[in-house]
Design an enzyme around this catalytic site. Structure first.
Site, PDB file in Angstrom:
ATOM      1  N   ASP A   1      38.348  47.313  32.275  1.00 22.26           N
ATOM      2  CA  ASP A   1      37.845  46.322  32.108  1.00 22.26           C
ATOM      3  C   ASP A   1      36.661  46.017  31.544  1.00 22.26           C
ATOM      4  O   ASP A   1      36.050  44.228  30.721  1.00 22.26           O
ATOM      5  CB  ASP A   1      38.075  45.406  33.820  1.00 22.26           C
ATOM      6  CG  ASP A   1      37.183  46.368  34.433  1.00 22.26           C
ATOM      7  OD1 ASP A   1      37.594  47.789  34.237  1.00 22.26           O
ATOM      8  OD2 ASP A   1      37.052  45.870  35.742  1.00 22.26           O
TER       9      ASP A   1
ATOM     10  N   ARG B   1      29.658  48.842  34.714  1.00 18.38           N
ATOM     11  CA  ARG B   1      29.078  47.763  36.392  1.00 18.38           C
ATOM     12  C   ARG B   1      30.037  48.929  37.139  1.00 18.38           C
ATOM     13  O   ARG B   1      30.657  49.969  36.068  1.00 18.38           O
ATOM     14  CB  ARG B   1      29.128  46.569  37.145  1.00 18.38           C
ATOM     15  CG  ARG B   1      31.366  46.403  36.759  1.00 18.38           C
ATOM     16  CD  ARG B   1      31.804  44.651  37.501  1.00 18.38           C
ATOM     17  NE  ARG B   1      32.644  45.023  37.244  1.00 18.38           N
ATOM     18  CZ  ARG B   1      33.614  43.582  36.983  1.00 18.38           C
ATOM     19  NH1 ARG B   1      32.426  42.069  37.278  1.00 18.38           N
ATOM     20  NH2 ARG B   1      34.558  43.387  36.952  1.00 18.38           N
ATOM     21  N   ASP B   2      30.354  49.153  38.357  1.00 16.88           N
ATOM     22  CA  ASP B   2      31.104  50.749  39.283  1.00 16.88           C
ATOM     23  C   ASP B   2      32.333  50.528  39.010  1.00 16.88           C
ATOM     24  O   ASP B   2      33.095  50.249  40.112  1.00 16.88           O
ATOM     25  CB  ASP B   2      30.574  50.644  40.400  1.00 16.88           C
ATOM     26  CG  ASP B   2      30.339  49.057  41.091  1.00 16.88           C
ATOM     27  OD1 ASP B   2      30.551  48.287  40.576  1.00 16.88           O
ATOM     28  OD2 ASP B   2      30.335  49.292  42.622  1.00 16.88           O
ATOM     29  N   GLU B   3      33.259  49.777  38.122  1.00 15.76           N
ATOM     30  CA  GLU B   3      34.208  49.630  37.872  1.00 15.76           C
ATOM     31  C   GLU B   3      35.311  50.263  37.098  1.00 15.76           C
ATOM     32  O   GLU B   3      35.787  51.464  36.682  1.00 15.76           O
ATOM     33  CB  GLU B   3      34.831  48.221  37.891  1.00 15.76           C
ATOM     34  CG  GLU B   3      36.265  48.171  38.129  1.00 15.76           C
ATOM     35  CD  GLU B   3      36.422  46.636  38.969  1.00 15.76           C
ATOM     36  OE1 GLU B   3      36.788  45.992  39.233  1.00 15.76           O
ATOM     37  OE2 GLU B   3      35.380  45.250  38.720  1.00 15.76           O
TER      38      GLU B   3
ATOM     39  N   TRP C   1      49.983  41.599  35.659  1.00 17.37           N
ATOM     40  CA  TRP C   1      49.387  43.101  35.549  1.00 17.37           C
ATOM     41  C   TRP C   1      50.457  43.405  35.754  1.00 17.37           C
ATOM     42  O   TRP C   1      50.594  44.038  34.207  1.00 17.37           O
ATOM     43  CB  TRP C   1      48.476  42.956  37.023  1.00 17.37           C
ATOM     44  CG  TRP C   1      46.787  42.526  37.405  1.00 17.37           C
ATOM     45  CD1 TRP C   1      45.800  42.956  36.996  1.00 17.37           C
ATOM     46  CD2 TRP C   1      46.198  41.272  36.830  1.00 17.37           C
ATOM     47  NE1 TRP C   1      44.353  42.641  36.588  1.00 17.37           N
ATOM     48  CE2 TRP C   1      44.811  41.176  36.996  1.00 17.37           C
ATOM     49  CE3 TRP C   1      47.100  39.832  36.716  1.00 17.37           C
ATOM     50  CZ2 TRP C   1      44.115  40.266  36.492  1.00 17.37           C
ATOM     51  CZ3 TRP C   1      45.469  39.178  36.644  1.00 17.37           C
ATOM     52  CH2 TRP C   1      44.656  38.856  37.020  1.00 17.37           C
TER      53      TRP C   1
ATOM     54  N   GLU D   1      33.314  37.971  31.230  1.00 17.79           N
ATOM     55  CA  GLU D   1      34.556  37.780  31.574  1.00 17.79           C
ATOM     56  C   GLU D   1      34.337  36.304  32.917  1.00 17.79           C
ATOM     57  O   GLU D   1      35.602  36.223  32.457  1.00 17.79           O
ATOM     58  CB  GLU D   1      33.605  38.844  33.207  1.00 17.79           C
ATOM     59  CG  GLU D   1      34.687  38.764  34.402  1.00 17.79           C
ATOM     60  CD  GLU D   1      34.617  39.874  35.293  1.00 17.79           C
ATOM     61  OE1 GLU D   1      32.987  40.254  35.707  1.00 17.79           O
ATOM     62  OE2 GLU D   1      35.003  40.123  36.169  1.00 17.79           O
TER      63      GLU D   1
HETATM   64  C1  BGC Z   1      37.857  43.133  36.495  1.00 20.32           C
HETATM   65  C2  BGC Z   1      39.552  42.442  36.391  1.00 20.32           C
HETATM   66  C3  BGC Z   1      40.902  42.825  36.815  1.00 20.32           C
HETATM   67  C4  BGC Z   1      40.849  42.305  37.930  1.00 20.32           C
HETATM   68  C5  BGC Z   1      41.817  42.171  39.264  1.00 20.32           C
HETATM   69  C6  BGC Z   1      38.325  42.986  38.749  1.00 20.32           C
HETATM   70  O1  BGC Z   1      37.390  43.140  39.248  1.00 20.32           O
HETATM   71  O2  BGC Z   1      37.540  43.446  36.858  1.00 20.32           O
HETATM   72  O3  BGC Z   1      38.301  42.229  34.575  1.00 20.32           O
HETATM   73  O4  BGC Z   1      41.472  42.269  36.273  1.00 20.32           O
HETATM   74  O5  BGC Z   1      39.609  42.784  38.796  1.00 20.32           O
HETATM   75  O6  BGC Z   1      41.758  41.011  39.227  1.00 20.32           O
END
Ligand code: BGC
Length: 731
Positions: free
Chosen positions: A340, A344-346, A405, A611
């Site tokens: 995504d 960040r912490d993702e 998704w 985003e």
């Molecule tokens: C991500 C999105 C992802 C979403 C799910 C977020 O935290 O960055 O891009 O699809 O969560 O809703």
């Protein structure tokens, strides 16, 4: 063949506090012509050194997969690199994804939080005699110069330290069933950017601007005294006051700390990557005020190695920048898995984002191999009930699936088939695809509707209630629409594979009529949103397309001629309009410069896709820091409209991979030329048109072994390989 033989998984005796573990083995080569092969994998990410020299150019090996089920290993040929006599092999293993705090947090049952190694050396003498040296308790383990490395937080490196005081490694009992050879593209340093500007913020911070939001890390050469420190922070933007802004990284510290040895030295991090455009020099030995002072500093762009195959250019420089931003979004987020965001912490393999962008991605670069690996992980992580996790590799605790998704399970392999003619991926994924359709079918008590569960919906659409990320469009309307769309893909894929799809044809007919009855009760959806109409039309769910498009057009016009859509509606918006006679409106949306629009971010200086439409608001303030990535590619999906409609390059689904091409460029009086190409498996497919002296000249290139149908306003022409030029009056 897995050549690990008698090797055993090993780790260091002490628990890892974040430092990389150094594993060491001294071995002898007694004959000049011996061939020396090494096979390695790890829990964590590793780098190999032979006699102090780094082996290979790949980063973050063994890569990111669903480790418990699929762990890649890599092979190295050391034959030319070993010396006769004694050699020292060192393998450094850091936490990487496998042992990262996020991974461990999300995964209820992490494999381990301590770096572990599995390696085997094979020395083959000229007489065929083989010596095997596998990891075991006769290897040494300890600490080295990487004092700390964690994907989100960054790396600390002490150049004064080398591996010392190593103690025998500890054997960990584990099987080898999950080991697979390298499947994905290698991750490499792909390009280098120089600093564009060095400046001081109002707060007095020293900042370097690389001019481009990117994923990778900074390298530098510095002359220093032993113990001097270099400390860099990373950021995507400055805040409203012009100061360094890191709040949108959330808990990711994204730091680089380097402790110098004496003299001139060079360094680049080993086990981390950052998403950034700017760095702040929190510490730097010496002066750092001008570009000249920063001459030894570079930003290294790191991503999966993919062949660039697509190019696009037109007469509008803002559109060109938007296209570039989508490209950079892909570079920044195709790092072993489609993520995504990179900062960040993702940084997770979010399936919804991946499906939204996959068509664009497949035109920009050859991503076939990249998706093979990721989709295999998806199949491996698919739940027993057919559900698809929100992220792949699946490290989140939630066990449900969300519409739009989970549909990545169908949309992504089908796109690989369309763009590259890849049948194998359909064969490999078919059961996963079918399983997900069955999952949707089993939800709730009406097999034709998906009207239960939690969904992300039209994520970050502008019609969301304040405080919510979910757009206004009915969640179950979206769920049932995607259920129909994915079922239609399953039917097509099944037919390509020669299967009888009658059952699913009946299912699709049932879903379509249930969809209308349930969600179009009064001839329109409730709430009456752009996205509901867009997917209704694009997924072929509405009987009267013409009326539907007229209504959508009305909605857009009433909404100040602007889009309001999120992740679900946006990728299809322009297609729906241009396919149904509203090409001028489609162009107007693309060319709109005021907020909200694609070009709004471009005019605000974006170098990647945001985003949120309003990531940085017109007054310079930010969207809430807890969800504001400036490098999130979903809305970059618009680039496939540039290829497919502005340049008019499409493949015929019946003869995919551009074996048969449909050229149907749609011109607009606000654009003077368009030029695009895609290097297909058959050769270069190109389309361009140019407006000049009251005429439009079109030029189409069809590769060998291919044919094309060219549709211009007044004609349809069948052509074969070659270059075809047409001139038309500029109406
Ligand atoms: C991500 C999105 C992802 C979403 C799910 C977020 O935290 O960055 O891009 O699809 O969560 O809703």
């Amino acid at each position: 063949m897995k050549g690990f033989g008698e090797a055993k998984w090993i780790r260091r005796g002490q628990d890892c506090q974040g430092e990389a573990t150094v594993f060491q083995k001294v071995f002898s080569v007694n004959e000049e012509n011996s061939s020396v092969l090494l096979q390695v994998t790890s829990h964590g990410i590793y780098e190999v050194y032979l006699n102090g020299v780094r082996i290979g150019v790949d980063y973050f090996t063994p890569g990111w997969t669903s480790y418990a089920k699929r762990l890649q290993y890599q092979d190295y040929d050391l034959t030319e690199l070993v010396t006769l006599g004694e050699n020292t092999l060192e393998i450094h293993v850091a936490r990487g994804w496998c042992c990262s705090r996020r991974y461990a947090m999300g995964n209820n049952n992490p494999i381990t939080t301590n770096p572990e190694l599995l390696a085997a050396l094979k020395i083959v003498n000229s007489d065929g005699n083989i010596t095997e040296i596998g990891t075991g308790s006769d290897w040494l383990a300890g600490e080295g110069p990487v004092r700390f490395a964690e994907i989100y937080d960054g790396e600390t490196y002490d150049a004064r330290v080398s591996a010392a005081n190593l103690t025998p490694a500890v054997v960990v009992e584990r099987g080898f069933e999950n080991l697979i050879p390298q499947e994905g593209e290698p991750i490499r340093v792909i390009e280098e950017l120089r600093p564009q500007k060095v400046f001081r913020t109002p707060k007095g911070e020293t900042v370097i601007d690389f001019g481009q939001n990117l994923t990778g890390f900074v390298s530098f050469t510095v002359t220093a005294k032993a113990g001097d420190c270099v400390e860099f922070s990373h950021a995507e933007t400055m805040d409203q006051e012009g100061n360094f802004y890191t709040e949108n990284y959330r808990s990711a510290k994204a730091k680089l700390n380097y402790i110098c040895k004496e003299g001139t030295q060079s360094y680049a991090p080993h086990f981390v990557f950052y998403g950034f455009r700017y760095i702040r020099a929190d510490q730097w030995p010496g002066k750092l005020e001008t570009l000249e002072d920063a001459a030894g500093i570079r930003a290294l762009v790191v991503h999966s190695q993919m062949k660039r195959i697509g190019h696009f250019e037109c007469s509008n420089p803002l559109v060109n920048r938007l296209y570039e931003n989508a490209l950079w979004g892909q570079r920044g987020n195709y790092l072993d898995v489609p993520t995504d965001c990179p900062q960040r912490d993702e940084r997770l393999g979010w399936t919804g984002d991946a499906q939204a962008f996959v068509r664009t991605a497949s035109y920009n670069y050859d991503v076939d191999r990249f998706f093979h690996k990721w989709l295999h992980d998806m199949a491996a992580d698919q739940r027993a009930d057919g559900g698809i996790p929100h992220v792949v590799p699946d490290i989140l605790p939630w066990k449900n699936s969300s519409t739009a998704w989970g549909d990545a399970a169908l949309i992504c392999p089908w796109q690989m088939y369309l763009t590259y003619g890849d049948l194998e991926i359909l064969r490999d994924q078919f059961e996963c695809m079918r399983g997900y359709v069955e999952y949707m079918r089993s939800q709730g008590d009406n097999e034709f509707l998906w009207n239960t569960g939690e969904h992300y919906g039209d994520w970050v659409a502008l019609d969301a209630e304040p405080g919510s990320y979910k757009g206004a469009t009915d969640l179950y309307l979206i769920a049932t629409a995607f259920y129909a769309y994915s079922t239609s893909i399953l039917i097509k894929a099944g037919k390509v594979l020669g299967r009888d799809m009658t059952e699913y044809e009946a299912l699709l007919a049932g879903i379509k009529s249930a969809f209308l009855q349930e969600f179009w009760k009064d001839g329109k959806p409730d709430p009456d949103t752009q996205t509901a109409w867009i997917i209704g039309i694009y997924f072929d769910l509405l009987p009267d397309k013409k009326a539907a498009v007229a209504h959508l057009t009305e909605l857009i016009k009433k909404g100040d001629g602007a889009l309001i859509t999120g992740f679900v509606g946006t990728p299809y918006l322009l297609h729906v309009l241009s396919e149904n006679g509203e090409e001028e409106l489609a162009y107007s949306l693309l060319l709109r410069e005021e907020y909200p629009s694609w070009l709004y971010s471009v005019k605000a200086g974006a170098t990647t896709i945001w985003e949120h439409w309003d990531g940085i608001k017109p007054d310079g303030s930010m969207w809430s820091p807890n969800m504001n990535s400036l490098n999130h590619y979903a809305y970059g999906a618009v680039a496939d409209w540039m290829y497919g409609v502005m340049a008019g390059i499409r493949t015929d689904d019946e003869q995919p991979g551009f074996r048969r091409i449909l050229f149907q460029p749609i011109t607009d009086r606000r654009i003077d030329f368009v030029k695009a190409s895609i290097e297909s498996r058959y050769g270069l497919v190109a389309s361009e048109w140019k407006r000049e002296d009251g005429k439009i000249t079109y030029r189409f290139t069809v590769p060998e072994d291919c044919s094309a149908l060219i549709r211009l306003d007044d004609a349809e022409l069948e052509v074969g390989a070659g270059v075809h030029v047409f001139v038309r009056a500029d109406a």
